[in-house]
Design an enzyme around this catalytic site. Structure first.
Site, PDB file in Angstrom:
ATOM      1  N   TRP A 209       0.845  -1.182   0.000  1.00  0.00           N
ATOM      2  CA  TRP A 209       0.000   0.000   0.000  1.00  0.00           C
ATOM      3  C   TRP A 209       0.895   1.252   0.000  1.00  0.00           C
ATOM      4  CZ3 TRP A 209      -0.574   4.046   3.530  1.00  0.00           C
ATOM      5  CH2 TRP A 209      -1.599   4.947   3.193  1.00  0.00           C
ATOM      6  N   ASP A 377     -15.845  11.628  -3.387  1.00  0.00           N
ATOM      7  CA  ASP A 377     -15.254  10.391  -2.862  1.00  0.00           C
ATOM      8  C   ASP A 377     -16.045   9.908  -1.644  1.00  0.00           C
ATOM      9  OD1 ASP A 377     -12.867   8.577  -1.777  1.00  0.00           O
ATOM     10  OD2 ASP A 377     -12.326   9.197  -3.801  1.00  0.00           O
ATOM     11  N   ASP A 378     -15.402   9.155  -0.805  1.00  0.00           N
ATOM     12  CA  ASP A 378     -15.992   8.499   0.367  1.00  0.00           C
ATOM     13  C   ASP A 378     -16.724   9.495   1.276  1.00  0.00           C
ATOM     14  OD1 ASP A 378     -16.481   6.662   2.304  1.00  0.00           O
ATOM     15  OD2 ASP A 378     -14.395   6.055   2.590  1.00  0.00           O
ATOM     16  N   LYS A 487     -16.149   5.412  -9.012  1.00  0.00           N
ATOM     17  CA  LYS A 487     -14.822   4.983  -8.563  1.00  0.00           C
ATOM     18  C   LYS A 487     -15.071   3.786  -7.651  1.00  0.00           C
ATOM     19  CE  LYS A 487     -10.981   6.432  -5.636  1.00  0.00           C
ATOM     20  NZ  LYS A 487     -10.428   7.508  -4.822  1.00  0.00           N
ATOM     21  N   TRP A 488     -14.717   2.592  -8.120  1.00  0.00           N
ATOM     22  CA  TRP A 488     -15.073   1.333  -7.440  1.00  0.00           C
ATOM     23  C   TRP A 488     -13.876   0.888  -6.603  1.00  0.00           C
ATOM     24  CZ3 TRP A 488     -19.432  -2.013  -9.107  1.00  0.00           C
ATOM     25  CH2 TRP A 488     -19.483  -3.222  -8.420  1.00  0.00           C
ATOM     26  N   ASP A 489     -14.038   0.990  -5.299  1.00  0.00           N
ATOM     27  CA  ASP A 489     -12.905   0.752  -4.399  1.00  0.00           C
ATOM     28  C   ASP A 489     -12.992  -0.624  -3.737  1.00  0.00           C
ATOM     29  OD1 ASP A 489     -10.581   1.360  -3.008  1.00  0.00           O
ATOM     30  OD2 ASP A 489     -11.275   3.326  -2.356  1.00  0.00           O
ATOM     31  N   ASN A 491     -10.933  -2.099  -0.204  1.00  0.00           N
ATOM     32  CA  ASN A 491      -9.883  -1.643   0.707  1.00  0.00           C
ATOM     33  C   ASN A 491      -9.313  -2.650   1.694  1.00  0.00           C
ATOM     34  OD1 ASN A 491      -9.032   1.137   0.258  1.00  0.00           O
ATOM     35  ND2 ASN A 491     -11.215   1.587   0.387  1.00  0.00           N
ATOM     36  N   CYS A 537     -10.148   0.714  -8.328  1.00  0.00           N
ATOM     37  CA  CYS A 537      -9.289   1.218  -7.270  1.00  0.00           C
ATOM     38  C   CYS A 537      -9.297   0.169  -6.173  1.00  0.00           C
ATOM     39  CB  CYS A 537      -9.866   2.540  -6.755  1.00  0.00           C
ATOM     40  SG  CYS A 537      -9.070   3.180  -5.263  1.00  0.00           S
ATOM     41  N   ASP A 559      -2.427   5.177  -3.628  1.00  0.00           N
ATOM     42  CA  ASP A 559      -2.890   6.277  -2.771  1.00  0.00           C
ATOM     43  C   ASP A 559      -1.766   7.263  -2.502  1.00  0.00           C
ATOM     44  OD1 ASP A 559      -5.413   5.329  -2.620  1.00  0.00           O
ATOM     45  OD2 ASP A 559      -5.361   4.749  -0.502  1.00  0.00           O
TER      46      ASP A 559
HETATM   47  C1  GLA Z   1      -9.074   4.245  -0.641  1.00  0.00           C
HETATM   48  C2  GLA Z   1      -8.812   4.907  -1.975  1.00  0.00           C
HETATM   49  C3  GLA Z   1      -8.686   6.395  -1.777  1.00  0.00           C
HETATM   50  C4  GLA Z   1      -9.963   6.932  -1.156  1.00  0.00           C
HETATM   51  C5  GLA Z   1     -10.243   6.191   0.148  1.00  0.00           C
HETATM   52  C6  GLA Z   1     -11.606   6.564   0.690  1.00  0.00           C
HETATM   53  O1  GLA Z   1      -7.965   4.344   0.196  1.00  0.00           O
HETATM   54  O2  GLA Z   1      -7.685   4.366  -2.592  1.00  0.00           O
HETATM   55  O3  GLA Z   1      -8.442   7.047  -3.013  1.00  0.00           O
HETATM   56  O4  GLA Z   1     -11.014   6.753  -2.057  1.00  0.00           O
HETATM   57  O5  GLA Z   1     -10.215   4.789  -0.026  1.00  0.00           O
HETATM   58  O6  GLA Z   1     -11.913   5.929   1.867  1.00  0.00           O
END
Ligand code: GLA
Length: 751
Positions: A209, A377-378, A487-489, A491, A537, A559
């Site tokens: 990461w 974003d989030d 933007k499909w994340d 994590n 993503c 990131d």
């Molecule tokens: C991940 C993405 C970031 C952002 C955060 C939001 O880390 O890679 O770009 O969207 O989530 O929580």
């Protein structure tokens, strides 16, 4: 695709070995560049495939095994190949089967090489000996059927050639006609075999990461190197890409390179193995770690595709073929995907603190500098205040957006921008309505801990009800809001990958079914919303591969948006993937201690090497910053086609700790050249190298213009391709975090 075969001949050639002679006739047609030519010679039992600058030859040996005979630079169409021969054993320790260049081999019979397929039958037998049965040639595709010597297990090997790059797409289909279920314990798409040699080097991508896309190399010696992900998804510890050359000269543009990549976003593995005869085998497919697939009678199983290519123009040439393959054949709308719009993303500016007024203020500022897509974003959904809650509840947060998203979306559209939204549909926070009502929907082993990562658990996408929920909630969101982009994340990676609701013997199917359903959901959403675009993503670049690329329009590499770190990260990304898919934001990252560590031009030039975006807090921009941003975005729009579609030359890669780097892009029609040069820090007063360009027309004239920095030492304004390539361009970069950018336009009618 195939310009050689007439349709009637194609039909005749498509039959099995019985009418093989006709296929010889097909094969004698004259070879042309940019067509695919596939022939079979029944007298030698040799198959030959030619496309672009590549020839690939395989044969059936006297053991009825399918064996590689040649892979490399294109040969004359007059070159004939002798039949394949099974080698004699090297010793009692290395039996013939384990030193044969198999295209696809079952586990058994004294094989110590990586198998392509391993099966456990219900009676305890684990021996699989696959023999050639038949073939089919259809245009640009060859398929070969194999069968076990005693059991009704059929495997079809598929080969499809790309006419423009010579890259082969291979995969295997396994069919259970035994009348009983069996367990697939390991399954690859196939094996690539290299000419014998003890001097091969493997180049591969590692990372973590915020530090993805490190370029590594390693000598290939006796034994096995494994690149893999055991994580349930692609991962960044390794990316499913390899490149192998014979000489570690570091020259980007010279030498033979074999390269390839897996089209799979689940656990995967690529093994590179040198056997007792110094033959190198590269096997790629599903990750063997904890893998299993219970295949019922009458069922088929298709492996992911494993692409393989060859370039005699070094690692640079290999990358350019990968880029061309992705843009022209893999991504949605290939061969003419839209150029990537300049986007703004709110994450680094607001993090979870999103609301209508704040986003509108950013949107207005973004529009004023020429941004074309605004992405929130989030933080906009459920009870999402931080990363402890809300994932899974895909309704608009009523406190943050009391009037829903419509006023914001309308505003963004009225400013002439598209609207994009962040989602992470495969995840759930335990603190969510979804988890409270469906705690059984996550990957888990009953009675065992549910290990959290970023305070979240992984939904079991293999379950039909979970798949339906994900599709339903996204469809609702898309129906109620005019969303142009997601933007499909994703994590975290997997833990406790149990699936308690299915019989124990089916539980491991999760490794395969999860990823298939992920693709299915993306395909379904795209079918119902043909204009919707999606970014892949995964907390940065942890899910970038040729599989997800079939359903997504762009990728988030990391990131880490520090513009100096990005020089390395982006450099590594381009070994395998196109700069036209690589999203790069200009942010405020690195501005600690209250002072800007990087000047804005440096930031912009770093990000302009891919699909440009802005992620800075525009509320803090000064009028001068706005002017700089506006100028660079306008400049980017004049070069983006060259950057996103052109040929990339890494003329000065920032590897081995180098403080200097430079990239060059030549447009497809050759009329425009773009050069970026960076200096992170001047060490010991060394002068910045003269940049010798690549890929120009030696006798054409090119007009130089600087859009950042300048050319020095009397560099001419107009000079020949020969001059720019042999003399080169002096930028005079000096100091810390310095950068320059140039265009060279071909002067029409002047040679
Ligand atoms: C991940 C993405 C970031 C952002 C955060 C939001 O880390 O890679 O770009 O969207 O989530 O929580």
């Amino acid at each position: 695709m195939n310009g050689i075969f007439s349709s009637s001949l194609k039909r005749l050639c498509a039959t099995a070995a019985g009418v093989a002679l006709l296929c010889v006739f097909c094969g004698t047609a004259a070879a042309q560049q940019n067509t695919v030519r596939i022939t079979y010679d029944p007298s030698s039992r040799v198959f030959r495939m030619d496309a672009a600058d590549v020839t690939y030859v395989l044969g059936v040996n006297e053991q009825e095994q399918v064996q590689t005979l040649y892979w490399g630079k294109r040969l004359s169409s007059n070159d004939a190949f002798p039949p394949a021969h099974s080698p004699r054993g090297y010793s009692g320790f290395d039996l013939p089967i384990t030193i044969t260049q198999h295209e696809f081999v079952g586990s058994g019979g004294g094989l110590y090489l990586e198998p392509d397929l391993k099966i456990a039958f219900p009676d305890g037998n684990r021996d699989l000996a696959l023999k050639y049965v038949s073939y089919k040639i259809e245009g640009d595709a060859l398929s070969i059927v194999m069968r076990d010597i005693s059991r009704e297990v059929y495997v079809t090997l598929h080969y499809v050639l790309d006419a423009e790059t010579g890259v082969i797409r291979r995969w295997a289909e396994i069919e259970n006609r035994t009348g009983a279920p069996f367990e697939i314990e390991q399954a690859a798409a196939g094996t690539y075999n290299l000419p014998r040699g003890a001097d091969y080097h493997l180049h591969f991508l590692t990372g973590r990461w915020a530090g993805e896309w490190n370029v590594e190399d390693e000598a290939i010696r006796g034994g096995k190197i494994v690149l893999e992900s055991r994580r349930g998804t692609t991962g960044s510890q390794n990316n499913p890409f390899f490149a192998i050359d014979r000489d570690i000269s570091k020259d980007q543009e010279q030498g033979d390179v074999y390269f390839g990549a897996l089209a799979w976003s689940g656990s995967w593995q690529i093994t590179v193995e040198q056997d007792a005869l110094q033959q190198v085998h590269i096997t790629g497919g599903l990750g063997a770690f904890d893998f299993g697939y219970h295949l019922g009678p009458g069922q088929n199983f298709e492996t992911p595709a494993f692409y393989g290519g060859f370039s005699d123009q070094g690692l640079g040439g290999a990358s350019r073929l990968m880029h061309r393959l992705e843009i022209d054949t893999i991504v949605p709308n290939a061969p003419h995907p839209r150029l990537r719009p300049v986007l703004y993303n709110s994450w680094e500016a607001t993090e979870f603190n999103v609301d209508e007024a704040g986003q509108v203020a950013l949107a207005e500022k973004a529009a004023s500098i020429g941004v074309e897509r605004f992405v929130m974003d989030d933080g906009w959904f459920g009870q999402r205040k931080n990363d402890h809650a809300g994932l899974g509840d895909w309704y608009v947060n009523p406190q943050k957006f009391p009037n829903g998203l419509k006023p914001l979306i309308d505003k963004v559209h009225s400013l002439g921008m598209e609207f994009g939204l962040w989602v992470e549909p495969e995840m759930v926070n335990p603190d969510s309505d979804l988890y409270r009502s469906h705690p059984d929907w996550v990957l888990n082993f009953p009675g065992r801990p549910r290990t959290e990562g970023r305070n979240q658990l992984v939904l079991n996408l293999a379950r039909p009800d979970v798949r339906a929920y994900v599709v339903g909630s996204l469809e609702k969101l898309l129906a109620e809001n005019q969303i142009d982009f997601l933007k499909w994340d994703y994590n975290r990676n997997w833990s406790e990958p149990g699936w308690p609701d299915v019989p124990p013997e089916d539980e491991k199917n999760v490794y395969y079914d999860f990823t298939r359903n992920f693709y299915g959901i993306l395909a379904e959403l795209r079918a119902t919303h043909p204009k919707l675009e999606i970014e892949s993503c995964s907390g940065g670049g942890s899910r970038v591969d040729l599989g997800v690329m079939q359903y997504t329009d762009q990728d988030w590499p990391s990131d880490n948006t520090n513009p100096a770190d990005r020089l390395l990260i982006q450099n590594g990304f381009t070994y395998a993937y196109s700069p036209g898919l690589m999203v790069a934001w200009v942010t405020d990252s690195g501005n600690s201690l209250g002072r800007p560590a990087f000047n804005l031009p440096f930031r912009f030039l770093s990000s302009m090497q891919g699909a440009l975006g802005v992620g800075a807090n525009l509320n803090k921009y000064t009028p001068e910053d706005f002017a700089v941003a506006k100028r660079f975005i306008a400049e980017y729009k004049t070069i983006r086609e060259t950057v996103q579609r052109g040929s990339l030359y890494r003329i000065l890669p920032p590897e081995s700790g180098s403080e200097q780097s430079a990239t060059e892009y030549v447009s497809r029609d050759g009329s425009q050249v773009v050069v970026f040069a960076f200096l992170r820090s001047s060490l010991e007063h060394y002068a910045y190298p003269t940049l010798k360009l690549e890929g120009l027309d030696v006798s054409a004239m090119y007009q130089l213009a600087a859009f950042a920095g300048k050319a020095v030492n009397g560099t001419p304004a107009v000079a020949s391709g020969a001059y720019w390539m042999q003399h080169g361009l002096d930028t005079g970069l000096n100091g810390d975090f310095q950068a320059a950018g140039f265009t060279l336009e071909k002067v029409v009618g002047q040679r």
